[in-house]
Design a protein around this motif. Structure first.
Motif, PDB file in Angstrom:
ATOM      1  N   PHE A   2       0.819  -1.201   0.000  1.00 12.38           N
ATOM      2  CA  PHE A   2       0.000   0.000   0.000  1.00 12.38           C
ATOM      3  C   PHE A   2       0.858   1.259   0.000  1.00 12.38           C
ATOM      4  CE2 PHE A   2      -2.270   3.420   2.181  1.00 12.38           C
ATOM      5  CZ  PHE A   2      -3.396   3.526   1.381  1.00 12.38           C
ATOM      6  N   ARG A   3       1.988   1.244   0.715  1.00 12.63           N
ATOM      7  CA  ARG A   3       2.838   2.428   0.756  1.00 12.63           C
ATOM      8  C   ARG A   3       3.362   2.768  -0.628  1.00 12.63           C
ATOM      9  NH1 ARG A   3       8.885   2.795   3.090  1.00 12.63           N
ATOM     10  NH2 ARG A   3       9.186   1.960   1.009  1.00 12.63           N
ATOM     11  N   ASP A   4       3.798   1.746  -1.375  1.00 12.12           N
ATOM     12  CA  ASP A   4       4.316   1.978  -2.720  1.00 12.12           C
ATOM     13  C   ASP A   4       3.233   2.563  -3.628  1.00 12.12           C
ATOM     14  OD1 ASP A   4       6.758   0.850  -1.954  1.00 12.12           O
ATOM     15  OD2 ASP A   4       6.034  -1.165  -2.393  1.00 12.12           O
ATOM     16  N   ILE A   5       2.027   2.002  -3.546  1.00 10.05           N
ATOM     17  CA  ILE A   5       0.923   2.490  -4.373  1.00 10.05           C
ATOM     18  C   ILE A   5       0.578   3.922  -3.992  1.00 10.05           C
ATOM     19  CG2 ILE A   5      -1.495   2.143  -5.000  1.00 10.05           C
ATOM     20  CD1 ILE A   5      -1.079  -0.834  -4.371  1.00 10.05           C
ATOM     21  N   PHE A   6       0.534   4.199  -2.687  1.00 11.70           N
ATOM     22  CA  PHE A   6       0.172   5.532  -2.215  1.00 11.70           C
ATOM     23  C   PHE A   6       1.172   6.579  -2.706  1.00 11.70           C
ATOM     24  CE2 PHE A   6       0.524   8.953   0.942  1.00 11.70           C
ATOM     25  CZ  PHE A   6      -0.778   9.447   0.905  1.00 11.70           C
ATOM     26  N   VAL A   7       2.455   6.270  -2.624  1.00  8.11           N
ATOM     27  CA  VAL A   7       3.485   7.219  -3.056  1.00  8.11           C
ATOM     28  C   VAL A   7       3.336   7.518  -4.547  1.00  8.11           C
ATOM     29  CG1 VAL A   7       5.962   7.512  -3.445  1.00  8.11           C
ATOM     30  CG2 VAL A   7       5.145   6.654  -1.253  1.00  8.11           C
ATOM     31  N   LEU A   8       3.201   6.482  -5.367  1.00  8.91           N
ATOM     32  CA  LEU A   8       3.086   6.676  -6.816  1.00  8.91           C
ATOM     33  C   LEU A   8       1.767   7.349  -7.183  1.00  8.91           C
ATOM     34  CD1 LEU A   8       4.616   3.274  -7.940  1.00  8.91           C
ATOM     35  CD2 LEU A   8       5.635   5.534  -8.265  1.00  8.91           C
ATOM     36  N   THR A   9       0.704   7.036  -6.431  1.00  5.91           N
ATOM     37  CA  THR A   9      -0.582   7.700  -6.663  1.00  5.91           C
ATOM     38  C   THR A   9      -0.481   9.181  -6.345  1.00  5.91           C
ATOM     39  OG1 THR A   9      -1.862   5.693  -6.204  1.00  5.91           O
ATOM     40  CG2 THR A   9      -3.013   7.788  -5.969  1.00  5.91           C
ATOM     41  N   LEU A  10       0.230   9.522  -5.272  1.00  8.15           N
ATOM     42  CA  LEU A  10       0.427  10.922  -4.894  1.00  8.15           C
ATOM     43  C   LEU A  10       1.182  11.667  -5.990  1.00  8.15           C
ATOM     44  CD1 LEU A  10      -0.056  12.841  -2.427  1.00  8.15           C
ATOM     45  CD2 LEU A  10       2.293  12.341  -1.758  1.00  8.15           C
ATOM     46  N   VAL A  11       2.247  11.058  -6.491  1.00  9.71           N
ATOM     47  CA  VAL A  11       3.029  11.675  -7.571  1.00  9.71           C
ATOM     48  C   VAL A  11       2.150  11.897  -8.804  1.00  9.71           C
ATOM     49  CG1 VAL A  11       4.938  11.323  -9.187  1.00  9.71           C
ATOM     50  CG2 VAL A  11       5.230  10.734  -6.772  1.00  9.71           C
TER      51      VAL A  11
END
Length: 439
Positions: A2-11
């Motif tokens: 989830f952290r990886d997805i959240f970071v890329l989604t934020l970008v």
């Protein structure tokens, strides 16, 4: 995960917000710089031109390099473009800044990075999260763009964009994972073979139409709500916000049906049907001069787009081989921007010359053709399965027996995680047969 997805989604969301926020303020460009509406339109939509040019080359570059590094370069280019726009004193300088913003063409690479970091069984959920982020960024951009530009000046929206994306850059550098190091085993490496895949051709056509309808619909909704139903621009959020919430609520069950039940194709078809239904309601609302029917049509469109977007992204990442995802998703995203550009340029003209009735009938007809194309030609990848095998437990030489085996789609080694991934069609070859071949 989830952290990886959240970071890329934020970008992804911050970047799309920066691209979208300039669109609703187009009228202010002409008055602020005392220029023509045409040049103001180029300033608003110019980013799409460089997106179209650079999206696929960036995708190919990411296939041969670390995707995270390519995303960082793209973000830096985008921030530079935003600052040029913020300090613009002429329309030509603003257009150059918008072109540079678009040159950081990393949308497809972010999708490919998510596909790299998330196992295929969880990809629909991951793409849905990213889709939600982009959708929310679009709505906020439509609402906040005119407010910031009118009250704080045009340069404020670009300073905001540069600041948000600088934060995203720092988060990406310090929090996001790099792509796993992968060793591929493949017999065919020509991109032409991949792009000849009929499923990808249908999805490329679909993303063009979807993005075309999205921008076209916002243009039409804005014109009709202001000119026919006398709503002020500052009141449009009262329709966009509830519509977005309905879309987000519909996204979760649609993703579950696709991911858990394998109804990818069916969910896409429902989305297209809702596009057509929305325009039927638009035309009827004009005929009876009823705002409620028009708003209901807008809500139907929001729901259709919300359930359509993540499923299409997921399928686009499933059909290409692992070592070609960046190039394929780059081209896929390019066609989306082509659709957006055409929707932005043609929306007002089509409404003015055709009228909403003829326009609606035309769109319903296109949707009918689109539905038939998917029903007859699009394969539902419900039988594609993946085996994740510990690298240390197997003799790698044995995997060469999979190269010519019917039913084995591909296999590759994830060196970072020390696993071997075998993708196969369970209708042709069983899991036990695959394991026996490599035992």
């Amino acid at each position: 995960m989830f952290r990886d997805i959240f970071v890329l989604t934020l970008v992804s969301s911050f970047r799309f917000f920066g691209l979208f926020i300039a669109l609703p303020a187009i009228g202010l460009y002409a008055s602020s710089f005392q220029t023509s509406v045409f040049l103001a339109g180029v300033a608003a939509g110019g980013y799409a031109i460089t997106q179209i040019v650079f999206q696929t080359p960036f995708g190919i570059w990411s296939d041969k390099s670390d995707r995270k590094a390519v995303i960082i370069v793209g973000l830096i280019i985008f921030i530079i473009g935003s600052l040029i726009c913020a300090f613009s004193t002429s329309i030509s300088m603003l257009i150059i800044g918008r072109f540079i913003q678009g040159a950081g063409a990393i949308s497809g690479i972010i999708s490919a990075q998510i596909a790299d970091l998330v196992c295929e069984e969880e990809r629909t959920k991951a793409m849905a999260i990213m889709g939600v982020g982009i959708f929310i960024s679009f709505i906020f951009a439509m609402i906040l763009g005119p407010i910031f530009a009118a009250n704080m000046g045009l340069n404020s929206i670009f300073f905001l964009t540069a600041g948000l994306n600088f934060i995203a850059l720092l988060i990406l550098i310090f929090k996001a994972k790099s792509s796993p190091k992968v060793k591929y085993s493949y017999q065919e490496n020509r991109l032409g073979v991949v792009f000849a895949n009929k499923n990808l051709q249908i999805l490329n056509c679909s993303v063009f139409l979807q993005k075309f309808f999205m921008i076209l619909s916002f243009v039409v909704m804005g014109i009709v709500l202001e000119q026919v139903f006398s709503l002020e621009e500052s009141q449009l959020w009262k329709i966009y916000a509830p519509g977005s919430i309905l879309g987000l609520l519909a996204l979760a069950p649609a993703s579950i049906l696709a991911q858990k039940k394998g109804y990818y194709k069916q969910v896409l078809l429902v989305g297209v049907v809702m596009f057509a239904l929305a325009y039927v309601l638009f035309a009827y609302a004009i005929y009876v001069q009823n705002l409620i029917f028009f708003v209901f049509g807008a809500f139907v469109f929001f729901v259709g787009f919300s359930i359509h977007e993540p499923i299409m992204q997921t399928l686009a990442s499933r059909y290409p081989k692992a070592h070609q995802k960046g190039a394929v998703l780059g081209f896929f995203t390019t066609l989306g921007f082509v659709g957006s550009a055409f929707g932005a340029m043609c929306g007002g003209i089509m409404y003015e010359y055709l009228g909403l009735y003829v326009l609606s009938i035309s769109i319903v007809g296109i949707c009918a053709f689109w539905i038939l194309l998917m029903v007859w030609k699009l394969d539902n990848p419900i039988h594609d399965k993946n085996l994740y095998l510990p690298m240390r437990s197997y003799n790698l030489e044995n995997f060469s027996s999979l190269n010519d085996r019917e039913g084995v789609i591909e296999w590759y080694i994830n060196i970072t995680e020390e696993i071997i991934v075998v993708k196969y069609d369970e209708q042709i070859i069983s899991k036990d047969e695959v394991l026996k071949l490599i035992a």
